[in-house]
Write a protein that holds these residues in place. Sequence first.
Motif, PDB file in Angstrom:
ATOM      1  N   VAL A 129       0.846  -1.198   0.000  1.00 33.26           N
ATOM      2  CA  VAL A 129       0.000   0.000   0.000  1.00 33.26           C
ATOM      3  C   VAL A 129       0.881   1.248   0.000  1.00 33.26           C
ATOM      4  N   GLU A 130       1.892   1.244   0.854  1.00 30.60           N
ATOM      5  CA  GLU A 130       2.786   2.400   0.960  1.00 30.60           C
ATOM      6  C   GLU A 130       3.677   2.537  -0.270  1.00 30.60           C
ATOM      7  N   ARG A 131       4.282   1.429  -0.700  1.00 32.23           N
ATOM      8  CA  ARG A 131       5.233   1.490  -1.818  1.00 32.23           C
ATOM      9  C   ARG A 131       4.575   1.819  -3.137  1.00 32.23           C
ATOM     10  N   GLU A 132       3.414   1.194  -3.404  1.00 31.12           N
ATOM     11  CA  GLU A 132       2.761   1.350  -4.705  1.00 31.12           C
ATOM     12  C   GLU A 132       1.626   2.374  -4.681  1.00 31.12           C
ATOM     13  N   GLN A 133       1.482   3.070  -3.544  1.00 30.12           N
ATOM     14  CA  GLN A 133       0.420   4.081  -3.409  1.00 30.12           C
ATOM     15  C   GLN A 133      -0.934   3.504  -3.821  1.00 30.12           C
ATOM     16  N   ILE A 134      -1.281   2.403  -3.173  1.00 30.52           N
ATOM     17  CA  ILE A 134      -2.524   1.692  -3.461  1.00 30.52           C
ATOM     18  C   ILE A 134      -3.715   2.588  -3.122  1.00 30.52           C
ATOM     19  N   THR A 135      -4.659   2.691  -4.063  1.00 32.98           N
ATOM     20  CA  THR A 135      -5.858   3.502  -3.836  1.00 32.98           C
ATOM     21  C   THR A 135      -7.054   2.663  -3.415  1.00 32.98           C
ATOM     22  N   ALA A 136      -7.054   1.391  -3.764  1.00 33.94           N
ATOM     23  CA  ALA A 136      -8.192   0.527  -3.415  1.00 33.94           C
ATOM     24  C   ALA A 136      -7.705  -0.875  -3.113  1.00 33.94           C
ATOM     25  N   LEU A 137      -8.285  -1.472  -2.106  1.00 31.78           N
ATOM     26  CA  LEU A 137      -8.012  -2.858  -1.744  1.00 31.78           C
ATOM     27  C   LEU A 137      -9.354  -3.528  -1.542  1.00 31.78           C
ATOM     28  N   SER A 138      -9.596  -4.553  -2.343  1.00 28.85           N
ATOM     29  CA  SER A 138     -10.883  -5.241  -2.278  1.00 28.85           C
ATOM     30  C   SER A 138     -10.642  -6.736  -2.183  1.00 28.85           C
ATOM     31  N   GLY A 139     -11.161  -7.338  -1.133  1.00 26.93           N
ATOM     32  CA  GLY A 139     -11.023  -8.770  -0.960  1.00 26.93           C
ATOM     33  C   GLY A 139     -12.154  -9.281  -0.105  1.00 26.93           C
ATOM     34  N   VAL A 140     -11.973 -10.421   0.509  1.00 28.34           N
ATOM     35  CA  VAL A 140     -12.980 -10.887   1.457  1.00 28.34           C
ATOM     36  C   VAL A 140     -12.820 -10.060   2.733  1.00 28.34           C
ATOM     37  N   PRO A 141     -13.906  -9.857   3.486  1.00 32.64           N
ATOM     38  CA  PRO A 141     -13.858  -8.941   4.633  1.00 32.64           C
ATOM     39  C   PRO A 141     -12.768  -9.228   5.651  1.00 32.64           C
ATOM     40  N   VAL A 142     -12.412 -10.502   5.844  1.00 35.68           N
ATOM     41  CA  VAL A 142     -11.390 -10.815   6.829  1.00 35.68           C
ATOM     42  C   VAL A 142     -10.069 -10.125   6.494  1.00 35.68           C
ATOM     43  N   MET A 143      -9.813  -9.852   5.228  1.00 33.47           N
ATOM     44  CA  MET A 143      -8.570  -9.174   4.848  1.00 33.47           C
ATOM     45  C   MET A 143      -8.557  -7.741   5.356  1.00 33.47           C
ATOM     46  N   SER A 144      -9.691  -7.054   5.244  1.00 32.67           N
ATOM     47  CA  SER A 144      -9.774  -5.699   5.782  1.00 32.67           C
ATOM     48  C   SER A 144      -9.585  -5.715   7.291  1.00 32.67           C
ATOM     49  N   ARG A 145     -10.174  -6.699   7.949  1.00 34.63           N
ATOM     50  CA  ARG A 145     -10.019  -6.803   9.409  1.00 34.63           C
ATOM     51  C   ARG A 145      -8.548  -6.986   9.781  1.00 34.63           C
ATOM     52  N   GLU A 146      -7.875  -7.884   9.087  1.00 33.28           N
ATOM     53  CA  GLU A 146      -6.475  -8.159   9.402  1.00 33.28           C
ATOM     54  C   GLU A 146      -5.595  -6.943   9.127  1.00 33.28           C
ATOM     55  N   LEU A 147      -5.916  -6.203   8.071  1.00 33.43           N
ATOM     56  CA  LEU A 147      -5.147  -5.006   7.742  1.00 33.43           C
ATOM     57  C   LEU A 147      -5.279  -3.971   8.851  1.00 33.43           C
ATOM     58  N   LEU A 148      -6.518  -3.719   9.285  1.00 32.63           N
ATOM     59  CA  LEU A 148      -6.760  -2.711  10.310  1.00 32.63           C
ATOM     60  C   LEU A 148      -6.188  -3.120  11.667  1.00 32.63           C
ATOM     61  N   ALA A 149      -6.153  -4.429  11.928  1.00 29.29           N
ATOM     62  CA  ALA A 149      -5.681  -4.920  13.218  1.00 29.29           C
ATOM     63  C   ALA A 149      -4.166  -5.127  13.270  1.00 29.29           C
ATOM     64  N   HIS A 150      -3.490  -5.022  12.139  1.00 31.18           N
ATOM     65  CA  HIS A 150      -2.060  -5.312  12.101  1.00 31.18           C
ATOM     66  C   HIS A 150      -1.276  -4.269  12.898  1.00 31.18           C
ATOM     67  N   PRO A 151      -0.273  -4.714  13.639  1.00 30.12           N
ATOM     68  CA  PRO A 151       0.503  -3.756  14.455  1.00 30.12           C
ATOM     69  C   PRO A 151       1.216  -2.681  13.646  1.00 30.12           C
ATOM     70  N   ASP A 152       1.439  -2.907  12.349  1.00 30.02           N
ATOM     71  CA  ASP A 152       2.121  -1.909  11.515  1.00 30.02           C
ATOM     72  C   ASP A 152       1.157  -0.917  10.865  1.00 30.02           C
ATOM     73  N   PHE A 153      -0.152  -1.076  11.118  1.00 31.68           N
ATOM     74  CA  PHE A 153      -1.108  -0.216  10.418  1.00 31.68           C
ATOM     75  C   PHE A 153      -0.870   1.262  10.724  1.00 31.68           C
ATOM     76  N   GLU A 154      -0.716   1.599  11.994  1.00 33.72           N
ATOM     77  CA  GLU A 154      -0.589   3.003  12.383  1.00 33.72           C
ATOM     78  C   GLU A 154       0.698   3.627  11.860  1.00 33.72           C
ATOM     79  N   SER A 155       1.761   2.832  11.733  1.00 33.38           N
ATOM     80  CA  SER A 155       3.046   3.379  11.297  1.00 33.38           C
ATOM     81  C   SER A 155       3.238   3.337   9.788  1.00 33.38           C
ATOM     82  N   THR A 156       2.268   2.805   9.074  1.00 26.65           N
ATOM     83  CA  THR A 156       2.352   2.705   7.617  1.00 26.65           C
ATOM     84  C   THR A 156       1.616   3.868   6.970  1.00 26.65           C
ATOM     85  N   ASP A 157       2.180   4.418   5.911  1.00 29.31           N
ATOM     86  CA  ASP A 157       1.510   5.494   5.172  1.00 29.31           C
ATOM     87  C   ASP A 157       0.417   4.890   4.291  1.00 29.31           C
TER      88      ASP A 157
END
Length: 562
Positions: A295-323
């Motif tokens: 997301v940070e490297r490629e300046q991702i504008t959209a991420l679409s998958g099964v809902p568990v992926m969004s949950r894991e992304l938001l819950a990841h310890p690196d979420f807050e420190s990632t652009d």
Amino acid sequence: MYAELARARAELCAEGQAFELKNVEINGITVRSWKNAAANLRDFWLSTAGHGDATYLVYDDERWTYAESHEQVSRIARWLTDNGVKPGDRVAIAMRNYPEWLLSYWAIVSIGAVAVGVNAWWVPEELAYGFNDSAPVILICDRERLQRYNEIRNTCPTMTVVGVRCDDILTEDDVPWSVVLQSAADMPHVEIDTDTDACIFYTSGTTGRPKGAQLTHRGCTNNIMSSLFGNLSQIQALSSMEGKEFGTGGTQSVLLTTPLFHVTANNVIAHTNSMLGGKLVFMYKWDAGEALKLVEREQITALSGVPVMSRELLAHPDFESTDTSSLKSLGGGGAPVHPDLVEKIGSKAKVAPAQGFGMTETCGLATGAFGPYLQDRPGSVGPAMPVFEIRIVDTDDQDVPSGERGEVLLRSAQIISGYLNRPEATAETIVSGWLHTGDIGYLDEDDFLYIVDRAKDMVLRGGENIASGEVESVLYRYPGVTEAAVFSVPDEAMGEEVGVAIHLSEGATVSAEALREFSRGLLAAYKIPRYIWFLDEPLPRNASGKFLKKDLQARLQLDTAA
């Protein structure tokens, strides 16, 4: 807000506008279609050449521009044609999400052949079934799929194998990918009828083996328009209401998180992003930490998958420190985006949540909800795309009043032509053009659809449909198993997991691990039961002899499962 949406939809679909509608007749049934949809996927793919030097595909440190991709697709198409592939012939693609998957796909559909998307999870026995059912003349596969295919190669003696990223294990009769790319960059010219098959994706039904859904060129190109319309209509309504632009302008950069052998990744994401000239970023496999880096490297504008992926992304310890400031949309389909996740996407990620409803049988999206519309009605999957007629019916196929629950029926030019080699299943599922989805839902006063249950006997695990009957048929092959009832078990991460209640013959002793080990040789890993209950008494049945699975779901406790 909803009056503005109705106005925006009407304006976009007005005569002379980009999303103008028309009626077409398919097999004697009049259905709605987008007037400006491309006639076929060949025409659509060729139209994307104008994106030129824009980056198209990214995998690790490998990159393809649109121009480079068009050159390679032409070479693949020429090789296929020179090696005897004709319009209507089937070519199977069996690999994980490598860029070669999509390049092969565009080449196959551009010469009027039919791309067979093989489930990359399938074990050798499942591969043998799929290949014998679809009868492809050529198989394009990666290392892991080739290793599995080698175990059943004798069942498909006439199929030519093309190996991708696995030259060291090819036989002398197999074709390295590098040889394919040595062909001339000369796209063969063919005429393609809009209602012929473009691809076949396998989908699990309620019983037995997966069925090959036949997606047509018309269905696929209509879905591209539907995918664009869904978000655009809601963005336009919000922009009009707020007096400023809402949203998602600029170049699209999408992270591809789900398999290309599903319509979500292939039809909804890859097709639509190709039309917009966007960038598609591939992952070797899903990993939330790696996704954040991309997301940070490629300046991702959209991420679409099964809902568990969004949950894991938001819950990841690196979420807050990632652009993640480039993200404008986060969401998906294949399982419900629960209201708490809708709220978290908006509050924590500060982006627009998105949710769509569709099936393999609809060639992609049938409904969609985006941004404030989903936040306002977080249990909804949005209104139907204008090319879809929608009905909610009772068990006698009679329409029920607005707000009441019933089975969701859909009719559109986007519906599949049928199931390969399954005329009875086709006739049962598609009646007078109406697709019986097997989903239970209702429409509210603004015609937003809510999906509340399934009529079909399936488990929906992380976006994968698992037919209970298929799993049961494998378990019955184990000595001592006399009754097996497979059903869904709620799971926070995957949405649902596979559970099974088993009754053994008198004197038999079977362990849960033995059953799982036995199943591993016959079923893809995601289909193997996570929860197994052994019951001393016969399983409960109704008067017609069917297992009472809802009773089992309500009565069996997780802490008693093996």
